[in-house]
Scaffold this active site. Structure first.
Site, PDB file in Angstrom:
ATOM      1  N   VAL A 238       0.849  -1.184   0.000  1.00 38.42           N
ATOM      2  CA  VAL A 238       0.000   0.000   0.000  1.00 38.42           C
ATOM      3  C   VAL A 238       0.891   1.242   0.000  1.00 38.42           C
ATOM      4  O   VAL A 238       1.723   1.425   0.887  1.00 38.42           O
ATOM      5  CB  VAL A 238      -0.936   0.008   1.222  1.00 38.42           C
ATOM      6  CG1 VAL A 238      -1.778   1.282   1.236  1.00 38.42           C
ATOM      7  CG2 VAL A 238      -1.833  -1.223   1.207  1.00 38.42           C
ATOM      8  N   ARG A 269       5.780  -6.751  14.376  1.00 40.22           N
ATOM      9  CA  ARG A 269       5.879  -6.222  15.724  1.00 40.22           C
ATOM     10  C   ARG A 269       7.305  -5.779  16.009  1.00 40.22           C
ATOM     11  O   ARG A 269       8.254  -6.251  15.382  1.00 40.22           O
ATOM     12  CB  ARG A 269       5.428  -7.287  16.743  1.00 40.22           C
ATOM     13  CG  ARG A 269       4.015  -7.782  16.502  1.00 40.22           C
ATOM     14  CD  ARG A 269       3.554  -8.738  17.575  1.00 40.22           C
ATOM     15  NE  ARG A 269       3.401  -8.078  18.866  1.00 40.22           N
ATOM     16  CZ  ARG A 269       2.326  -7.356  19.217  1.00 40.22           C
ATOM     17  NH1 ARG A 269       1.322  -7.193  18.363  1.00 40.22           N
ATOM     18  NH2 ARG A 269       2.257  -6.804  20.414  1.00 40.22           N
ATOM     19  N   ASP A 309       9.173 -11.971  23.666  1.00 42.69           N
ATOM     20  CA  ASP A 309       9.285 -11.264  22.391  1.00 42.69           C
ATOM     21  C   ASP A 309      10.470 -10.315  22.342  1.00 42.69           C
ATOM     22  O   ASP A 309      11.054 -10.080  21.286  1.00 42.69           O
ATOM     23  CB  ASP A 309       8.006 -10.470  22.113  1.00 42.69           C
ATOM     24  CG  ASP A 309       6.839 -11.344  21.703  1.00 42.69           C
ATOM     25  OD1 ASP A 309       6.976 -12.585  21.751  1.00 42.69           O
ATOM     26  OD2 ASP A 309       5.780 -10.793  21.364  1.00 42.69           O
ATOM     27  N   HIS A 441      -9.204 -45.642  16.233  1.00 42.97           N
ATOM     28  CA  HIS A 441     -10.124 -45.367  15.131  1.00 42.97           C
ATOM     29  C   HIS A 441     -11.543 -45.232  15.691  1.00 42.97           C
ATOM     30  O   HIS A 441     -11.928 -45.987  16.589  1.00 42.97           O
ATOM     31  CB  HIS A 441     -10.090 -46.505  14.110  1.00 42.97           C
ATOM     32  CG  HIS A 441     -11.112 -46.379  13.021  1.00 42.97           C
ATOM     33  ND1 HIS A 441     -10.942 -45.523  11.954  1.00 42.97           N
ATOM     34  CD2 HIS A 441     -12.309 -46.988  12.848  1.00 42.97           C
ATOM     35  CE1 HIS A 441     -11.992 -45.622  11.154  1.00 42.97           C
ATOM     36  NE2 HIS A 441     -12.844 -46.510  11.678  1.00 42.97           N
TER      37      HIS A 441
END
Length: 467
Positions: A238, A269, A309, A441
């Site tokens: 953009v 971030r 982070d 199963h």
């Protein structure tokens, strides 16, 4: 260094509060400093609230199939955004209160304020009432997390132009939504809002959406988004945005003009390292603004650790929590290191993704041509029984050793199922070891069994010509 008597933790996200509890379990006195809600971005404005909302859309998708499954509904389902957000908030508040209770039970002191390192053993805290206090500690853990990137061309107002935080409040369901960024967060919001009825356009500057994922999984999700009226524009960006009487006009780098009613900006971030006193404490930063740490999570300053982070290793809540535990152990004198070789992750698009280990592209970059096993949900009995046959399991194994190098799943319960492959990797198992284990199963786990069998071309429910 000797075992510390007092540990100060800056930040109470999934790394900080877990480090606090683990350190307290190990006998340390702990003070945690946080100026916002306990649980950090993940709990309050990320992982949990987004999944709470997506779960409603996922249920709505199932209800759309109700007639085919034999369930007669008197009225077609519609979404109530206000009620969805209210429930989301109840879920978040309940979990935040749970963390507060745990901290109290373990005797962790919570100082509500903004912390800044004065030196390598002191944190000055600005309290909400304007007062200041200081916390002296024998060891410090920095767990300040990350925040959304801000781009000047996108003036965020929380209504027409939003970050992920505002988008989780669903201020409205726009008819036409532009999502800038086709990474994990962008694709999750594309699934959410497309499910709510928006016509979604995703613009990604790289050649494909979910660029960090395996090529096949990325292509799979792109097809699914297109099925939900989504438009995917890759290799573009953009260039400008402007509000008009008709909504918002955006011009792309290639000159195309897009009209939309709202924009979600999801372009990555940044590490929260500004204004927390790293310079005063002498803590070194890396080229991307991350705090540099060793395998023990210790910075260049002895006794000062960093997790989550802010260290830029893997921006995942569960990685932050694992790092918090390792840092706590090291601070009390129990040497431990962090291993990033086996880190499972979930991406909660519709359908969801689970992955662990290397992608096929990463393996080939290392000069290895992997053995590949694949199995589609469309051949799975349980998938047909529940009426959801969209999905794929892809297993990557070393051609010489048969060790599992990576696993990539997309489909119902993918983020849960991937842990079977992760456990195989953690235990250094071979693909044939998993293939040879009896699986119940009917279950979704049979898809993994078949994919592991397919590594050697022996999957029973994969059609192929007889050799």
């Amino acid at each position: 260094m000797p075992s510390p008597k007092h540990i100060a933790i800056l930040g109470a996200g999934p790394g900080g509060y877990v480090a606090a509890i683990r350190a307290a379990q190990l006998g340390a006195r702990v003070t945690i400093i946080e100026n916002r809600a306990l649980g950090g971005v993940c709990l309050n404005w990320g992982c949990i609230p987004s999944k709470a909302l997506l779960s409603v859309v996922e249920l709505g998708e199932k209800l759309k199939k109700a007639h085919d499954l034999g369930l007669q509904l008197s009225n077609p389902p519609t979404y109530d955004p206000a009620q969805m957000v209210a429930r989301k908030n109840r879920v978040v508040n309940g979990l935040v209160n749970g963390i507060a209770t745990l901290l109290k039970q373990w005797g962790v002191s919570h100082v509500r304020g903004t912390g800044r390192l004065v030196n390598d053993r002191t944190v000055r805290v600005s309290l909400a009432d304007g007062a200041e206090t200081s916390v002296q500690a024998d060891g410090i853990v920095i767990a300040t997390g990350s925040s959304s990137q801000a781009l000047p061309m996108f003036p965020v107002d929380g209504h027409d132009i939003m970050t992920s935080q505002e988008a989780l409040e669903i201020p409205r369901i726009p008819n036409r939504l532009l999502i800038v960024g086709g990474g994990i967060e962008g694709c999750e919001f594309a699934s959410l809002y497309a499910g709510l009825g928006s016509q979604v356009t995703v613009v990604e500057i790289l050649p494909r959406v979910l660029p960090s994922e395996d090529d096949e999984i990325s292509a799979f999700i792109e097809r699914e988004l297109k099925k939900r009226r989504g438009r995917i524009i890759v290799g573009n960006s953009v260039k400008s945005v402007a509000k008009t009487d008709a909504g918002i006009a955006s011009e792309l780098a290639d000159g195309e003009r897009l009209e939309c009613d709202a924009i979600i900006v999801s372009v990555g971030r940044r590490c929260n390292t500004n204004g927390i006193g790293l310079e005063e404490a002498g803590v070194k930063l890396g080229d991307q603004g991350e705090i540099e740490v060793d395998d023990h999570l210790e910075t260049n300053v002895p006794g000062v650790y960093a997790i989550g982070d802010v260290v830029g290793k893997a921006m995942l809540a569960h990685v932050a929590s694992a790092q918090g535990k390792v840092a706590a152990d090291n601070l009390v004198g129990n040497p431990k290191t962090i291993n990033y070789d086996v880190v499972p992750a979930g991406i909660f698009t519709l359908p969801e993704i689970g992955r662990v280990g290397l992608t096929e592209g990463q393996i080939r970059e290392r000069g290895i041509v992997p053995n590949i096993g694949r199995f589609r949900y469309s051949a799975l009995g349980k998938a047909h029984a529940v009426g959801d046959t969209v999905g794929l399991v892809k297993i990557l194994a070393d051609p010489k050793t048969d060790r599992v190098l990576g696993a990539h799943l997309v489909g119902t319960h993918a983020a849960d199922l991937v842990h079977q492959a992760a456990l195989a990797m953690q235990l250094n198992a071979k693909a044939r070891d998993v293939a040879g284990m009896i699986h119940a199963h009917p279950t979704h786990t049979e898809a993994l069994m078949e994919a592991f069998e397919d590594v050697e071309g022996r999957a029973v429910h994969v059609a192929r010509k007889r050799p």
